[in-house]
Design a protein around this motif. Structure first.
Motif, PDB file in Angstrom:
ATOM      1  N   MET A   1      42.182  52.935  39.089  1.00 23.28           N
ATOM      2  CA  MET A   1      41.015  52.706  39.916  1.00 23.28           C
ATOM      3  C   MET A   1      41.178  51.408  40.690  1.00 23.28           C
ATOM      4  N   SER A   2      40.843  51.472  41.977  1.00 17.81           N
ATOM      5  CA  SER A   2      41.000  50.303  42.831  1.00 17.81           C
ATOM      6  C   SER A   2      40.050  50.399  44.006  1.00 17.81           C
ATOM      7  N   ALA A   3      40.019  49.334  44.788  1.00 16.18           N
ATOM      8  CA  ALA A   3      39.258  49.291  46.033  1.00 16.18           C
ATOM      9  C   ALA A   3      40.080  48.506  47.041  1.00 16.18           C
ATOM     10  N   VAL A   4      39.859  48.795  48.315  1.00 19.94           N
ATOM     11  CA  VAL A   4      40.559  48.070  49.369  1.00 19.94           C
ATOM     12  C   VAL A   4      39.562  47.154  50.055  1.00 19.94           C
ATOM     13  N   SER A   5      39.954  45.885  50.197  1.00 20.88           N
ATOM     14  CA  SER A   5      39.137  44.899  50.907  1.00 20.88           C
ATOM     15  C   SER A   5      40.072  43.922  51.602  1.00 20.88           C
TER      16      SER A   5
ATOM     17  N   GLY B   1      42.379  44.472  53.687  1.00 19.01           N
ATOM     18  CA  GLY B   1      43.739  44.967  53.765  1.00 19.01           C
ATOM     19  C   GLY B   1      44.520  44.880  52.467  1.00 19.01           C
ATOM     20  N   ILE B   2      43.864  44.496  51.399  1.00 20.26           N
ATOM     21  CA  ILE B   2      44.508  44.383  50.088  1.00 20.26           C
ATOM     22  C   ILE B   2      43.898  45.401  49.145  1.00 20.26           C
ATOM     23  N   ARG B   3      44.754  46.111  48.424  1.00 15.48           N
ATOM     24  CA  ARG B   3      44.286  47.021  47.379  1.00 15.48           C
ATOM     25  C   ARG B   3      44.097  46.193  46.115  1.00 15.48           C
ATOM     26  N   TRP B   4      42.891  46.173  45.592  1.00 15.32           N
ATOM     27  CA  TRP B   4      42.557  45.422  44.377  1.00 15.32           C
ATOM     28  C   TRP B   4      42.450  46.394  43.219  1.00 15.32           C
ATOM     29  N   LEU B   5      43.337  46.257  42.257  1.00 12.93           N
ATOM     30  CA  LEU B   5      43.284  47.065  41.038  1.00 12.93           C
ATOM     31  C   LEU B   5      42.272  46.423  40.101  1.00 12.93           C
ATOM     32  N   TYR B   6      41.371  47.216  39.564  1.00 11.49           N
ATOM     33  CA  TYR B   6      40.382  46.709  38.623  1.00 11.49           C
ATOM     34  C   TYR B   6      41.009  46.527  37.247  1.00 11.49           C
ATOM     35  N   ALA B   7      40.687  45.413  36.593  1.00  7.94           N
ATOM     36  CA  ALA B   7      41.160  45.158  35.232  1.00  7.94           C
ATOM     37  C   ALA B   7      40.080  44.378  34.485  1.00  7.94           C
ATOM     38  N   PHE B   8      40.013  44.601  33.183  1.00  2.11           N
ATOM     39  CA  PHE B   8      38.966  43.984  32.371  1.00  2.11           C
ATOM     40  C   PHE B   8      39.568  43.384  31.110  1.00  2.11           C
ATOM     41  N   THR B   9      39.020  42.261  30.695  1.00  2.42           N
ATOM     42  CA  THR B   9      39.556  41.535  29.546  1.00  2.42           C
ATOM     43  C   THR B   9      39.172  42.164  28.216  1.00  2.42           C
ATOM     44  N   ASP B  10      38.111  42.958  28.193  1.00  2.00           N
ATOM     45  CA  ASP B  10      37.682  43.607  26.954  1.00  2.00           C
ATOM     46  C   ASP B  10      36.726  44.750  27.275  1.00  2.00           C
ATOM     47  N   GLU B  11      36.363  45.497  26.262  1.00  2.00           N
ATOM     48  CA  GLU B  11      35.491  46.656  26.470  1.00  2.00           C
ATOM     49  C   GLU B  11      34.099  46.256  26.953  1.00  2.00           C
ATOM     50  N   GLU B  12      33.616  45.082  26.558  1.00  2.00           N
ATOM     51  CA  GLU B  12      32.296  44.632  26.991  1.00  2.00           C
ATOM     52  C   GLU B  12      32.283  44.375  28.498  1.00  2.00           C
TER      53      GLU B  12
END
Length: 136
Positions: free
Chosen positions: A42-46, A48-59
Motif C-alpha cells: 500500500m502506498s500513495a503518490v505525492s 512525484g514520490i511514491r510513499w510506502l506506508y509503514a508502521f512501528t507496531d499494530e497500535e
C-alpha cells in the motif's frame, strides 16, 4: 533507543539523523498490502514520490485504519526490516520512492525520503551521475 523514541527526539530538535536512520533500518515495520489485484504494498503518490506506508507496531497501524474509516475489514500486512524495505523494495518501485512511517500519528509520523543515506544511491533523487559517478 527504539524508532518511535528516535522519531520523537528528532521532531523535538534533539535527535541525531544518523541514529534515526539507524533505528529505522533496524526496526521491524508493518507494511500493509495493497487491496488491488497487483498484489503490491500500500502506498500513495505525492510530489512525484511514491510513499510506502509503514508502521512501528499494530497500535500505530490500527490508528491509520481507524483514520481511514476502514476498521471493519481485514488488513493483511508484511512485517519487514526497514533496511530490507529500502534496500530491496524501493529499488523495485517504478520511480522515486520513500517510506512514510506512522502516517496517522500527527506528532509521531516521519518521512524517510528517497535521498542518499536512506535509500540506495541509485534510487536517491538528490544524486545524479556525473562523469565517473560522482555526486553532483
Amino acid at each position: 533507543m527504539e524508532l518511535t523514541a528516535e522519531i520523537a527526539a528528532y521532531r523535538a530538535g534533539t535527535g541525531d539523523p544518523g541514529r534515526l536512520v539507524g533505528e529505522f533500518r533496524r526496526a521491524v515495520l508493518l507494511v500493509p498490502l495493497a487491496d488491488d489485484s497487483a498484489g503490491g504494498l500500500m502506498s500513495a503518490v505525492s510530489g512525484g514520490i511514491r510513499w510506502l506506508y509503514a508502521f512501528t507496531d499494530e497500535e500505530a497501524f490500527a490508528r491509520f485504519v481507524e483514520a481511514r474509516g476502514e476498521a471493519a475489514r481485514e488488513w493483511p500486512y508484511l512485517a519487514i526490516l526497514g533496511a530490507r524495505l529500502v534496500d530491496a523494495v524501493v529499488p523495485e518501485v517504478d520511480g522515486p520512492a520513500g517510506i512514510a512511517v506512522n502516517v496517522a500519528d500527527e506528532g509521531g509520523s516521519m518521512l524517510f525520503p528517497p535521498v542518499a543515506g536512506i535509500v540506495p544511491d541509485g534510487c536517491a533523487v538528490d544524486l545524479r551521475a556525473v562523469g565517473d559517478g560522482e555526486a553532483a
